[in-house]
Motif scaffolding. Structure first.
Motif, mmCIF file in Angstrom:
data_model
loop_
_atom_site.group_PDB
_atom_site.id
_atom_site.type_symbol
_atom_site.label_atom_id
_atom_site.label_comp_id
_atom_site.label_asym_id
_atom_site.label_seq_id
_atom_site.Cartn_x
_atom_site.Cartn_y
_atom_site.Cartn_z
ATOM 1 N N ARG A 8 0.795 -1.203 -0.044
ATOM 2 C CA ARG A 8 -0.024 0.127 0.089
ATOM 3 C C ARG A 8 0.848 1.024 -0.002
ATOM 4 N N ASP A 9 1.849 1.250 0.689
ATOM 5 C CA ASP A 9 2.834 2.437 0.769
ATOM 6 C C ASP A 9 3.297 3.020 -0.828
ATOM 7 N N GLN A 10 3.201 1.975 -1.800
ATOM 8 C CA GLN A 10 3.669 2.191 -3.076
ATOM 9 C C GLN A 10 2.671 3.046 -3.884
ATOM 10 N N ALA A 11 1.626 3.176 -3.118
ATOM 11 C CA ALA A 11 0.613 4.001 -3.892
ATOM 12 C C ALA A 11 0.941 5.550 -4.269
ATOM 13 N N GLN A 12 1.909 5.891 -3.132
ATOM 14 C CA GLN A 12 2.498 7.090 -3.271
ATOM 15 C C GLN A 12 3.867 7.167 -4.125
ATOM 16 N N ASN A 13 4.245 6.040 -4.565
ATOM 17 C CA ASN A 13 5.421 6.161 -5.280
ATOM 18 C C ASN A 13 4.879 6.437 -6.900
ATOM 19 N N HIS A 61 3.279 1.161 -10.914
ATOM 20 C CA HIS A 61 1.817 1.248 -11.297
ATOM 21 C C HIS A 61 1.016 0.753 -10.238
ATOM 22 N N LEU A 62 1.482 0.972 -8.760
ATOM 23 C CA LEU A 62 0.708 0.253 -7.887
ATOM 24 C C LEU A 62 -0.211 1.303 -7.159
ATOM 25 N N GLY A 63 -1.797 1.139 -6.974
ATOM 26 C CA GLY A 63 -2.382 1.960 -6.685
ATOM 27 C C GLY A 63 -2.498 3.101 -7.320
ATOM 28 N N LYS A 64 -2.819 3.310 -8.514
ATOM 29 C CA LYS A 64 -2.913 4.398 -9.620
ATOM 30 C C LYS A 64 -4.108 4.146 -10.278
ATOM 31 N N VAL A 65 -4.490 5.361 -10.921
ATOM 32 C CA VAL A 65 -5.365 5.354 -12.129
ATOM 33 C C VAL A 65 -4.487 5.704 -13.491
ATOM 34 N N LEU A 66 -4.205 4.893 -14.543
ATOM 35 C CA LEU A 66 -3.717 5.002 -15.620
ATOM 36 C C LEU A 66 -4.414 5.427 -16.758
ATOM 37 N N ARG A 67 -3.670 6.047 -17.624
ATOM 38 C CA ARG A 67 -4.290 6.416 -19.071
ATOM 39 C C ARG A 67 -3.433 6.043 -20.199
ATOM 40 N N GLY A 108 -2.221 7.727 -5.350
ATOM 41 C CA GLY A 108 -2.692 7.817 -3.878
ATOM 42 C C GLY A 108 -4.051 7.044 -4.023
ATOM 43 N N HIS A 109 -4.093 5.889 -4.758
ATOM 44 C CA HIS A 109 -5.234 5.051 -4.675
ATOM 45 C C HIS A 109 -5.214 3.582 -4.039
ATOM 46 N N ARG A 110 -6.285 3.334 -3.474
ATOM 47 C CA ARG A 110 -5.979 1.997 -2.852
ATOM 48 C C ARG A 110 -6.600 0.764 -3.774
ATOM 49 N N ASN A 111 -7.805 0.662 -4.130
ATOM 50 C CA ASN A 111 -8.578 -0.345 -5.049
ATOM 51 C C ASN A 111 -9.705 0.031 -5.825
ATOM 52 N N VAL A 112 -9.612 0.813 -6.925
ATOM 53 C CA VAL A 112 -10.511 1.422 -7.392
ATOM 54 C C VAL A 112 -11.231 0.325 -8.391
ATOM 55 N N GLN A 113 -12.610 -0.125 -8.016
ATOM 56 C CA GLN A 113 -13.256 -1.199 -8.596
ATOM 57 C C GLN A 113 -14.592 -0.402 -9.625
ATOM 58 N N ASN A 129 -2.695 13.712 -6.326
ATOM 59 C CA ASN A 129 -2.474 12.964 -5.396
ATOM 60 C C ASN A 129 -3.802 12.761 -4.531
ATOM 61 N N TYR A 130 -4.247 11.514 -4.386
ATOM 62 C CA TYR A 130 -5.696 11.160 -3.672
ATOM 63 C C TYR A 130 -5.550 10.569 -2.568
ATOM 64 N N GLY A 131 -4.211 10.469 -1.993
ATOM 65 C CA GLY A 131 -3.907 10.275 -0.492
ATOM 66 C C GLY A 131 -3.646 8.935 0.150
ATOM 67 N N TRP A 132 -4.003 7.966 -0.502
ATOM 68 C CA TRP A 132 -3.783 6.626 0.123
ATOM 69 C C TRP A 132 -2.284 6.183 0.304
ATOM 70 N N PRO A 133 -1.667 5.699 1.345
ATOM 71 C CA PRO A 133 -2.334 5.555 2.536
ATOM 72 C C PRO A 133 -2.171 6.429 3.394
ATOM 73 N N VAL A 134 -1.641 7.710 3.006
ATOM 74 C CA VAL A 134 -1.470 8.761 4.001
ATOM 75 C C VAL A 134 -2.514 9.537 4.541
ATOM 76 N N ILE A 135 -3.382 9.696 3.862
ATOM 77 C CA ILE A 135 -4.800 10.188 4.332
ATOM 78 C C ILE A 135 -6.038 8.996 4.162
ATOM 79 N N THR A 136 -6.767 9.035 4.869
ATOM 80 C CA THR A 136 -8.210 8.473 4.704
ATOM 81 C C THR A 136 -8.896 8.171 5.942
ATOM 82 N N TYR A 137 -10.265 8.087 5.548
ATOM 83 C CA TYR A 137 -11.405 8.283 6.580
ATOM 84 C C TYR A 137 -11.649 6.851 7.089
#
Length: 377
Positions: free
Chosen positions: A180-185, A189-195, A220-225, A257-265
């Motif tokens: 999950r920390d790699q979503a900020q890297n 391609h881990l925890g991302k939206v790609l185009r 900064g995404h976790r698991n977009v489905q 950057n959408y925050g995961w896992p640095v910020i979350t509710y």
């Protein structure tokens, strides 16, 4: 301060009589637009995951174990279509989403996302192929994109496919749970939206930021489905799994950057706090979030004439929540929540608007179904 989504997510639950839906059955549910009928179009699908309507009204449906089928408007299932790629069908992995090329009527190209078995593990990949004229086979299949790095995990593949108005393909990819920390890297391609383009390379107009892989749209995404284009703006909207709480709706923009896992509710499954809190400069807030979690999956904006009052509403299927959620919108804001089909007792994996203006749902289990939602006559 928490966004107004918290108050919205506590809105009243609409209820009806509980039961599952055997083939050919109907259930009735109340809604703000009048009584809804839910009927079974087809059964006998094993963990269906993605659905796409062909121009003639037939449906392409993926089954997570690795099958692709054509389904007639009357619900007749084809034999499995041949030529589908090999998949890693364990945990959350398998054959996942399906999308038609914007020029399908001319080129018959389709796109599939799937958990690809690889040396050392697996990852989300995208393949394209031509659907044969008789609909029985995929021809010329090639893998055009591979999420990197390869990870040995059965979790968090993401995997929605959405074409934008320029013909570029949005691909959502999960953080693989253990990474999950790699979503900020932004270099992977881990925890991302790609185009990407239809040949798998970075699409024109992607952010060109130092250290960012060229295919990345947002981080900064976790698991977009769940993913869909807003019918007026053409902006991508997404529905994203949180941990315990913190499921999010976002409208991801280039380079943000959408925050995961640095910020979350949400919090971790153990009850331990995740990250630094709910906000941080340089990280985006969700348009809406759910706490407790509903486990959102497929999503679709409504543009039909059957329910005029629901124009531009975002419909989101819930897995753990076993319901259909309608989010009313105004521009890029969520203005209300309505919880529908709350006693349907089905894990709703995908949501699509059909050519008839009705809503079509996939129920995710070993005896999965295609369900049609229409007004009571």
């Amino acid at each position: 301060m928490r966004p107004t989504a918290l108050a919205l997510c506590l809105s009243a639950v609409l209820s009806a009589f509980a039961s599952t839906l055997p083939a050919g059955a109907q259930q009735r549910f109340p809604s703000s637009a009048g009584e809804l009928v839910v009927e079974t179009v087809a059964g006998g699908l094993e963990n269906p995951w993605g659905l796409a309507f062909l121009p003639d009204g037939r449906m392409l449906v993926t089954e997570r174990p690795g099958r692709l089928r054509l389904v007639s408007a009357s619900g007749e299932l084809s034999r499995p279509i041949t030529g589908v790629p090999s998949v890693m069908a364990r945990g959350q992995g398998g054959l996942l989403d399906v999308a038609l090329d914007p020029n399908f009527a001319q080129n018959r190209q389709i796109y599939l996302s799937f958990a690809e078995p690889r040396a050392g593990g697996n990852g989300t990949s995208v393949a394209k192929a031509r659907l044969s004229a008789n609909g029985t086979a995929l021809e010329g299949l090639s893998v055009i994109f591979r999420q990197m790095p390869t990870i040995n995990s059965n979790m968090h593949f993401g995997s929605r496919l959405v074409f934008d108005r320029t013909g570029a393909l949005f691909v959502t990819v999960g953080d693989r749970y253990s990474q999950r920390d790699q979503a900020q890297n932004p270099a992977n391609h881990l925890g991302k939206v790609l185009r990407i383009s239809t040949d798998g390379g970075a699409a024109p107009g992607n952010p060109k930021k130092e250290g960012w892989a060229p295919e990345i749209w947002s981080i900064g995404h976790r698991n977009v489905q769940g993913a869909a284009l807003h019918p007026e703006s053409g902006q991508l909207w997404t529905a994203e799994h949180g941990a315990r709480g913190g499921d999010e709706v976002n409208a991801p923009k280039a380079g943000l950057n959408y925050g995961w896992p640095v910020i979350t509710y949400g919090i971790d499954y153990s009850g331990v706090k995740i990250g630094e809190g709910t906000s941080k400069p340089g990280m985006e807030q969700p348009l809406f979030y759910w706490d407790p979690s509903i486990a959102p999956s497929g999503a679709a904006f409504y543009t039909g004439a059957v329910w005029p009052a629901w124009k531009n509403s975002l419909f989101v299927g819930a897995l753990a929540g076993q319901m259909l959620v309608r989010l009313s919108t105004s521009g890029e804001a969520v203005t209300g929540e309505e919880r529908l089909l709350t006693t349907i007792s089905e894990r709703i994996r995908d949501v699509r608007q059909g050519p008839d203006g009705f809503l079509y749902l996939l129920s995710d289990d070993a005896g999965g179904k295609i369900l049609r939602v229409r007004p009571a006559r």
